[in-house]
Design an enzyme around this catalytic site. Structure first.
Site, short mmCIF file in Angstrom:
data_model
loop_
_atom_site.label_atom_id
_atom_site.label_comp_id
_atom_site.label_asym_id
_atom_site.label_seq_id
_atom_site.Cartn_x
_atom_site.Cartn_y
_atom_site.Cartn_z
N GLU A 99 -2.38 2.19 1.50
CA GLU A 99 -2.73 2.44 2.90
C GLU A 99 -1.46 2.62 3.72
OE1 GLU A 99 -5.10 0.00 6.40
OE2 GLU A 99 -5.81 -0.16 4.32
N ASP A 101 -0.59 2.85 7.86
CA ASP A 101 -1.29 2.55 9.11
C ASP A 101 -0.52 2.87 10.37
OD1 ASP A 101 -3.38 1.41 7.70
OD2 ASP A 101 -2.65 -0.63 7.92
N GLU A 103 -1.83 1.58 14.03
CA GLU A 103 -2.85 0.88 14.79
C GLU A 103 -2.33 0.66 16.21
OE1 GLU A 103 -5.32 -1.67 11.50
OE2 GLU A 103 -3.61 -2.66 12.45
#
Length: 285
Positions: A99, A101, A103
């Site tokens: 993953e 990310d 955010e």
């Protein structure tokens, strides 16, 4: 050879080099949750996600990819966005997933958003860096980019590099390179941790909270069981070997010196047995 970066994929997977222009969300994405809270607008050119006290919303790419450059323009929730998290990220599936990310952690009116970045490989993350932005991300669209090749991952904002995570597999550090990933985005409530460690809760009087997405572009290796290898003459392949040049190093130093608020590589209290190995190998993580 154009397909070199796909050799490491499983033998049953083939790759298709794509130069995806800023295409329609109808063609590129599937709504994954939230029902009517996720809306594709303007003939597929824009997409909005909303959050209320009952549910958030999200979408994912129809395609999986193994390396590429992924651009998305976002305009974040304005006003009192405390407790909300807006996301744009890549992820595979399963317990040992990879993953990458972006955010965006909301905050009370007048306080800055926190940009939270992380990298997971083989199910393990714990590589967080956080930043405050040098602009208001709620008043206009800005471009957020994940560049992922076999040597490094670069996070960019309006084409300014803010973080690099290099491949240090030679030192025993896992790096995402063999699991195809989809593009995901979501808006959800995380007021147990998102704003000031959970001390500031979501004010539902301000609901629904809405974030906007547009101009998704994937210049990437698309993975599919029936894909055939083709090369587009319009495909800009620079991302395959892209690194950080002198100008980029100056930019990233500025961002990290002026706008970084957390770096796992400086968190000695967290890593009491010593900082992660990669923290000793590269300044730009």
């Amino acid at each position: 050879m154009a397909m070199a970066s796909c050799v490491i994929a499983l033998a049953t997977i083939s790759c298709l080099i794509v130069a995806a222009s800023a295409g329609s969300f109808h063609d590129e994405m599937d709504i994954t949750f939230g029902g009517e809270r996720a809306k594709i607008l303007n003939g597929g050119q824009d997409l909005s996600l909303s959050l209320d006290q009952y549910s958030g919303s999200g979408f994912q790419s129809k395609n999986e990819y193994l390396f590429g450059r992924f651009d998305m323009q976002l305009k974040l929730v304005p006003g009192n966005s405390a407790g909300t998290v807006t996301t744009f990220y890549l992820s595979s599936q399963g317990a040992g997933h990879d993953e990458i990310d972006f955010e965006f952690l909301g905050n009370s009116t007048g306080s800055p958003y926190t940009i939270h970045t992380n990298v997971f490989s083989q199910g393990k993350g714990d590589k967080e860096q956080q930043f405050h932005l040098w602009f208001d991300p709620t008043t206009a669209f800005h471009t957020y980019t994940i560049l992922w090749n076999s040597q490094r991952i670069i996070f960019l904002i309006d084409n300014i590099p803010v973080r690099v995570f290099n491949n240090h597999e030679a030192a025993g550090i896992p790096f995402p390179k063999s699991q195809p990933m989809r593009v995901y985005a979501s808006l959800w409530n995380a007021d147990d941790w998102a704003t000031q460690g959970g001390r500031v809760k979501t004010d539902w009087k301000n609901a629904p909270f809405t974030a906007y997405y547009r101009k998704f572009n994937a210049n990437a290796d698309k993975v599919g069981s029936n894909s055939k290898s083709t090369t587009s003459v319009n495909d800009n392949q620079a991302w395959r070997t892209q690194g950080i040049d002198a100008a980029g190093r100056n930019r990233i130093r500025w961002v990290q010196n002026k706008h970084m608020i957390y770096n796992y590589c400086n968190d000695h209290a967290r890593f009491t047995n010593g900082l992660p190995v990669e923290c000793k190998r590269s300044r730009f993580l």
